[in-house]
Write a protein that holds these residues in place. Structure first.
Motif, PDB file in Angstrom:
ATOM      1  N   MET A 191       8.060 -54.686   9.469  1.00 28.20           N
ATOM      2  CA  MET A 191       6.654 -54.880   9.150  1.00 28.20           C
ATOM      3  C   MET A 191       6.501 -54.784   7.634  1.00 28.20           C
ATOM      4  SD  MET A 191       3.478 -52.432  10.300  1.00 28.20           S
ATOM      5  CE  MET A 191       3.937 -51.024   9.316  1.00 28.20           C
ATOM      6  N   ALA A 192       6.200 -55.879   7.004  1.00 31.76           N
ATOM      7  CA  ALA A 192       5.962 -55.853   5.564  1.00 31.76           C
ATOM      8  C   ALA A 192       4.693 -56.618   5.291  1.00 31.76           C
ATOM      9  CB  ALA A 192       7.135 -56.480   4.826  1.00 31.76           C
ATOM     10  N   GLY A 193       3.952 -56.193   4.302  1.00 27.25           N
ATOM     11  CA  GLY A 193       2.704 -56.846   3.950  1.00 27.25           C
ATOM     12  C   GLY A 193       1.755 -55.837   3.348  1.00 27.25           C
ATOM     13  N   SER A 194       0.530 -56.265   3.156  1.00 29.18           N
ATOM     14  CA  SER A 194      -0.446 -55.346   2.578  1.00 29.18           C
ATOM     15  C   SER A 194      -1.808 -55.594   3.187  1.00 29.18           C
ATOM     16  CB  SER A 194      -0.497 -55.523   1.058  1.00 29.18           C
ATOM     17  OG  SER A 194      -0.947 -56.822   0.742  1.00 29.18           O
ATOM     18  N   GLY A 195      -2.716 -54.695   2.901  1.00 30.92           N
ATOM     19  CA  GLY A 195      -4.063 -54.832   3.424  1.00 30.92           C
ATOM     20  C   GLY A 195      -4.882 -53.607   3.093  1.00 30.92           C
ATOM     21  N   ILE A 196      -6.023 -53.503   3.756  1.00 31.36           N
ATOM     22  CA  ILE A 196      -6.954 -52.403   3.527  1.00 31.36           C
ATOM     23  C   ILE A 196      -7.126 -51.615   4.823  1.00 31.36           C
ATOM     24  CG2 ILE A 196      -9.360 -51.816   2.985  1.00 31.36           C
ATOM     25  CD1 ILE A 196      -7.960 -52.833   0.558  1.00 31.36           C
ATOM     26  N   LEU A 197      -6.956 -50.301   4.707  1.00 26.31           N
ATOM     27  CA  LEU A 197      -7.231 -49.410   5.823  1.00 26.31           C
ATOM     28  C   LEU A 197      -8.579 -48.754   5.558  1.00 26.31           C
ATOM     29  CD1 LEU A 197      -6.238 -47.973   8.446  1.00 26.31           C
ATOM     30  CD2 LEU A 197      -5.361 -46.169   6.943  1.00 26.31           C
ATOM     31  N   GLU A 198      -9.538 -48.981   6.466  1.00 30.63           N
ATOM     32  CA  GLU A 198     -10.849 -48.341   6.357  1.00 30.63           C
ATOM     33  C   GLU A 198     -10.880 -47.148   7.293  1.00 30.63           C
ATOM     34  OE1 GLU A 198     -14.460 -50.685   6.580  1.00 30.63           O
ATOM     35  OE2 GLU A 198     -13.323 -52.460   6.021  1.00 30.63           O
ATOM     36  N   VAL A 199     -11.264 -46.021   6.751  1.00 29.26           N
ATOM     37  CA  VAL A 199     -11.347 -44.786   7.516  1.00 29.26           C
ATOM     38  C   VAL A 199     -12.818 -44.403   7.621  1.00 29.26           C
ATOM     39  CG1 VAL A 199     -10.652 -42.363   7.614  1.00 29.26           C
ATOM     40  CG2 VAL A 199      -9.094 -44.070   6.619  1.00 29.26           C
ATOM     41  N   HIS A 200     -13.328 -44.384   8.853  1.00 29.21           N
ATOM     42  CA  HIS A 200     -14.729 -44.005   9.076  1.00 29.21           C
ATOM     43  C   HIS A 200     -14.747 -42.543   9.511  1.00 29.21           C
ATOM     44  CE1 HIS A 200     -18.706 -44.583  11.514  1.00 29.21           C
ATOM     45  NE2 HIS A 200     -18.878 -43.877  10.422  1.00 29.21           N
ATOM     46  N   LEU A 201     -15.110 -41.677   8.584  1.00 32.97           N
ATOM     47  CA  LEU A 201     -15.211 -40.245   8.844  1.00 32.97           C
ATOM     48  C   LEU A 201     -16.590 -39.997   9.461  1.00 32.97           C
ATOM     49  CD1 LEU A 201     -14.164 -37.314   8.463  1.00 32.97           C
ATOM     50  CD2 LEU A 201     -15.182 -37.385   6.186  1.00 32.97           C
ATOM     51  N   VAL A 202     -16.611 -39.658  10.758  1.00 35.49           N
ATOM     52  CA  VAL A 202     -17.875 -39.544  11.479  1.00 35.49           C
ATOM     53  C   VAL A 202     -18.420 -38.121  11.400  1.00 35.49           C
ATOM     54  CG1 VAL A 202     -19.058 -39.927  13.684  1.00 35.49           C
ATOM     55  CG2 VAL A 202     -17.121 -41.384  13.042  1.00 35.49           C
ATOM     56  N   ASP A 203     -17.760 -37.188  12.082  1.00 38.24           N
ATOM     57  CA  ASP A 203     -18.249 -35.810  12.121  1.00 38.24           C
ATOM     58  C   ASP A 203     -17.147 -34.873  12.590  1.00 38.24           C
ATOM     59  OD1 ASP A 203     -18.044 -36.272  14.875  1.00 38.24           O
ATOM     60  OD2 ASP A 203     -20.208 -36.450  15.180  1.00 38.24           O
ATOM     61  N   ALA A 204     -17.472 -33.609  12.716  1.00 31.95           N
ATOM     62  CA  ALA A 204     -16.537 -32.611  13.229  1.00 31.95           C
ATOM     63  C   ALA A 204     -17.322 -31.661  14.132  1.00 31.95           C
ATOM     64  CB  ALA A 204     -15.875 -31.840  12.095  1.00 31.95           C
ATOM     65  N   LYS A 205     -16.601 -31.036  15.053  1.00 33.02           N
ATOM     66  CA  LYS A 205     -17.228 -30.105  15.985  1.00 33.02           C
ATOM     67  C   LYS A 205     -16.385 -28.843  16.080  1.00 33.02           C
ATOM     68  CE  LYS A 205     -20.489 -32.791  18.131  1.00 33.02           C
ATOM     69  NZ  LYS A 205     -20.868 -33.519  16.966  1.00 33.02           N
ATOM     70  N   GLY A 206     -17.069 -27.716  16.184  1.00 31.47           N
ATOM     71  CA  GLY A 206     -16.392 -26.455  16.470  1.00 31.47           C
ATOM     72  C   GLY A 206     -15.455 -25.958  15.393  1.00 31.47           C
ATOM     73  N   LEU A 207     -15.747 -26.307  14.125  1.00 33.07           N
ATOM     74  CA  LEU A 207     -14.887 -25.821  13.046  1.00 33.07           C
ATOM     75  C   LEU A 207     -14.957 -24.301  12.981  1.00 33.07           C
ATOM     76  CD1 LEU A 207     -15.694 -28.310  10.137  1.00 33.07           C
ATOM     77  CD2 LEU A 207     -13.745 -28.354  11.695  1.00 33.07           C
ATOM     78  N   THR A 208     -13.812 -23.679  12.789  1.00 31.79           N
ATOM     79  CA  THR A 208     -13.817 -22.220  12.651  1.00 31.79           C
ATOM     80  C   THR A 208     -13.220 -21.856  11.311  1.00 31.79           C
ATOM     81  OG1 THR A 208     -11.705 -22.116  13.820  1.00 31.79           O
ATOM     82  CG2 THR A 208     -13.681 -21.740  15.117  1.00 31.79           C
ATOM     83  N   GLY A 209     -13.773 -20.856  10.709  1.00 32.56           N
ATOM     84  CA  GLY A 209     -13.299 -20.398   9.413  1.00 32.56           C
ATOM     85  C   GLY A 209     -12.436 -19.166   9.567  1.00 32.56           C
ATOM     86  N   ASN A 210     -12.062 -18.612   8.443  1.00 30.63           N
ATOM     87  CA  ASN A 210     -11.299 -17.369   8.447  1.00 30.63           C
ATOM     88  C   ASN A 210     -12.270 -16.213   8.604  1.00 30.63           C
ATOM     89  OD1 ASN A 210      -8.836 -18.745   7.840  1.00 30.63           O
ATOM     90  ND2 ASN A 210      -9.615 -18.999   5.761  1.00 30.63           N
ATOM     91  N   ASP A 211     -11.775 -15.106   9.156  1.00 29.23           N
ATOM     92  CA  ASP A 211     -12.642 -13.952   9.411  1.00 29.23           C
ATOM     93  C   ASP A 211     -13.369 -13.477   8.166  1.00 29.23           C
ATOM     94  OD1 ASP A 211     -10.314 -12.533  11.792  1.00 29.23           O
ATOM     95  OD2 ASP A 211     -11.918 -13.989  12.047  1.00 29.23           O
ATOM     96  N   GLU A 231     -13.691 -44.947  17.298  1.00 29.82           N
ATOM     97  CA  GLU A 231     -13.825 -43.531  16.956  1.00 29.82           C
ATOM     98  C   GLU A 231     -13.161 -42.666  18.018  1.00 29.82           C
ATOM     99  OE1 GLU A 231     -18.005 -42.920  16.655  1.00 29.82           O
ATOM    100  OE2 GLU A 231     -18.193 -44.272  14.944  1.00 29.82           O
ATOM    101  N   SER A 232     -12.322 -41.752  17.570  1.00 33.71           N
ATOM    102  CA  SER A 232     -11.681 -40.833  18.494  1.00 33.71           C
ATOM    103  C   SER A 232     -11.557 -39.468  17.845  1.00 33.71           C
ATOM    104  CB  SER A 232     -10.322 -41.367  18.939  1.00 33.71           C
ATOM    105  OG  SER A 232      -9.515 -41.632  17.830  1.00 33.71           O
ATOM    106  N   LYS A 233     -11.381 -38.460  18.694  1.00 30.27           N
ATOM    107  CA  LYS A 233     -11.322 -37.079  18.220  1.00 30.27           C
ATOM    108  C   LYS A 233      -9.883 -36.665  17.944  1.00 30.27           C
ATOM    109  CE  LYS A 233     -15.383 -35.933  20.887  1.00 30.27           C
ATOM    110  NZ  LYS A 233     -15.875 -35.396  22.148  1.00 30.27           N
ATOM    111  N   HIS A 234      -9.709 -35.901  16.885  1.00 33.06           N
ATOM    112  CA  HIS A 234      -8.392 -35.391  16.497  1.00 33.06           C
ATOM    113  C   HIS A 234      -8.509 -33.900  16.260  1.00 33.06           C
ATOM    114  CE1 HIS A 234      -6.940 -39.522  15.985  1.00 33.06           C
ATOM    115  NE2 HIS A 234      -8.163 -39.742  15.537  1.00 33.06           N
ATOM    116  N   ARG A 235      -7.476 -33.178  16.683  1.00 30.35           N
ATOM    117  CA  ARG A 235      -7.478 -31.718  16.548  1.00 30.35           C
ATOM    118  C   ARG A 235      -7.343 -31.300  15.087  1.00 30.35           C
ATOM    119  NH1 ARG A 235      -5.777 -28.482  20.805  1.00 30.35           N
ATOM    120  NH2 ARG A 235      -4.446 -27.293  19.421  1.00 30.35           N
ATOM    121  N   VAL A 236      -8.152 -30.323  14.683  1.00 33.87           N
ATOM    122  CA  VAL A 236      -8.023 -29.694  13.370  1.00 33.87           C
ATOM    123  C   VAL A 236      -7.229 -28.415  13.605  1.00 33.87           C
ATOM    124  CG1 VAL A 236      -9.252 -28.585  11.463  1.00 33.87           C
ATOM    125  CG2 VAL A 236     -10.187 -30.666  12.510  1.00 33.87           C
TER     126      VAL A 236
END
Length: 158
Positions: A1-21, A114-119
């Protein structure tokens, strides 16, 4: 696979983010995301006072120059913006975009809805999820995408 192009990343939202204590009350976090593809990096706006369920709805573009072989990975580092101290790392999601790029090369364009990915932290502990959509558009031979690369907000909160 060789070639070039543009990757568009649509950052929608996040859920259930947890911080440090030591961050104190989780509702106080002001999350943002650093999106990285190889040496290219884009930064989202800070979702002020949105706590553990932030929404961005922003699109970032990355120039892809693909050579045969190798994995194509997108890294999304979720950070907490702090005014008076160093920003805190909340976790990271990794998205393998190899298939999106190769299918885009074959078909001219390819979209991953759009799909969900684990943080997660380095030890893989779950710290929430982030929702992202991807579109790859192959360059026509000799076409220059340099002017269209970058990021901008599709935000209606202004």
């Amino acid at each position: 696979m060789a070639g070039s192009g543009i990757l568009e990343v649509h950052l929608v939202d996040a859920k259930g983010l947890t911080g440090n204590d030591f961050l104190g009350e989780i509702g106080k976090i002001d999350p943002y995301v650093v999106v990285q593809y190889r040496s290219q990096e884009r930064k989202s706006s800070v979702a002020r006072d949105q706590g553990k369920n932030p929404s961005w709805n922003e699109v970032f573009k990355f120039q892809i120059n693909s050579t045969a072989g190798g994995q194509h990975k997108l890294f999304l580092r979720v950070m907490d913006h702090d005014t008076f101290s160093r920003d805190d790392y909340l976790g990271e999601a990794t998205i393998n975009v190899t298939d999106v790029i190769s299918l885009g090369m074959e078909n001219g364009t390819w979209q991953m809805s759009e799909s969900k990915h684990r943080v997660v932290l380095a030890d893989k502990t779950y710290h929430g999820e982030i929702r992202v959509g991807l579109t790859f558009t192959a360059s026509a031979k000799g076409q220059d995408h340099a002017e269209r690369v970058g990021g901008w907000a599709h935000s209606f909160r202004q």
